[in-house]
Write an enzyme that holds these catalytic residues in place. Sequence first.
Site, PDB file in Angstrom:
ATOM      1  N   ASP A  52      58.651  53.787  96.239  1.00 18.60           N
ATOM      2  CA  ASP A  52      59.500  54.760  95.560  1.00 18.60           C
ATOM      3  C   ASP A  52      59.689  54.236  94.141  1.00 18.60           C
ATOM      4  O   ASP A  52      60.235  53.148  93.944  1.00 18.60           O
ATOM      5  CB  ASP A  52      60.847  54.871  96.283  1.00 18.60           C
ATOM      6  CG  ASP A  52      61.782  55.895  95.644  1.00 18.60           C
ATOM      7  OD1 ASP A  52      61.521  56.326  94.504  1.00 18.60           O
ATOM      8  OD2 ASP A  52      62.785  56.248  96.284  1.00 18.60           O
ATOM      9  N   SER A 131      51.252  64.033  79.918  1.00 17.90           N
ATOM     10  CA  SER A 131      51.071  65.487  79.980  1.00 17.90           C
ATOM     11  C   SER A 131      50.825  66.007  78.581  1.00 17.90           C
ATOM     12  O   SER A 131      51.350  65.464  77.595  1.00 17.90           O
ATOM     13  CB  SER A 131      52.326  66.156  80.561  1.00 17.90           C
ATOM     14  OG  SER A 131      52.239  67.573  80.465  1.00 17.90           O
ATOM     15  N   TYR A 144      61.300  67.561  80.562  1.00 17.07           N
ATOM     16  CA  TYR A 144      59.982  67.122  81.046  1.00 17.07           C
ATOM     17  C   TYR A 144      59.145  66.627  79.871  1.00 17.07           C
ATOM     18  O   TYR A 144      58.542  65.544  79.928  1.00 17.07           O
ATOM     19  CB  TYR A 144      59.278  68.267  81.766  1.00 17.07           C
ATOM     20  CG  TYR A 144      57.938  67.878  82.343  1.00 17.07           C
ATOM     21  CD1 TYR A 144      57.864  67.109  83.498  1.00 17.07           C
ATOM     22  CD2 TYR A 144      56.753  68.269  81.736  1.00 17.07           C
ATOM     23  CE1 TYR A 144      56.634  66.731  84.039  1.00 17.07           C
ATOM     24  CE2 TYR A 144      55.532  67.912  82.257  1.00 17.07           C
ATOM     25  CZ  TYR A 144      55.473  67.137  83.411  1.00 17.07           C
ATOM     26  OH  TYR A 144      54.244  66.769  83.924  1.00 17.07           O
TER      27      TYR A 144
END
Length: 269
Positions: A52, A131, A144
């Site tokens: 995690d 991204s 984001y």
Amino acid sequence: MDKKVVLITGGSSGIGKSIGTFLTEKGFTVYGTTRNPKNYPNFDAFDLVQLDVKDVESIQKAVSEVIAKEGRLDVLINNAGVGITGPIEETPHEEILNVFDTNFHGPIHVMKAVLPQMRKQGSGLIINVTSIAGYMGLPYRGFYSATKGALGLITEALRMEVKEFGVKVTNVAPGDFVTNIAAGRYHAPVLDGSAYEDKYAQTLDAINNDVDTGGNPIQVAEKVFAIIQQNNPKVHNPVGAFMQKFSLKLKSLLPDKVYEKLLLNHYKL
């Protein structure tokens, strides 16, 4: 040398699974991570280990497990991440903290965990999955964009810091690809009577449509494979539709207000 050992965070689905499957077929020894491997009892594309990215102890344990089994770690692909949408004003702050913990702090913790082994080896490659959205502030995706942009800057800095140890650092920046990211994305609710109600709802539909009509994530896997083969990978490696990649070139060439106008027109804002 033996087959390169690869660790991919967020390897149980989406882009991470595509990368892991592709690299396994190319002869790499691949370990993917997921928060709960028990949720994937029939997963057989490659080995899954528990990790995690918001739990430093689980990160250390997973990295130690891979190194104990293989004796080395050649490539880290920091892929685990979550999406988030919403007006800046109306997004709950606990969700802002969560997306930064997952998309920004998490990859940093994983890099810290693998770097001692890579320095010891005198070699290694870290690929951060950022991204195309991280190169610009997108409306209703500001948080984001911020997490991915911040990770991109960390990539630039770390690349210079670890060069002397034989460790290479780069990023691959996907555009829109058909994955399950929308299912796990946090959407701030469209609030009745909100000042943002109509425009946010409209933009949310456009965002979801872009993902649904996106490319095949195998393109990202092919780009990652190509980067691994390079002796001196570039800092930035966008991958996606032509117009998405071209938008980065436009941003570098056009005045800020002109580029902003293009985004406003794209989202009909």
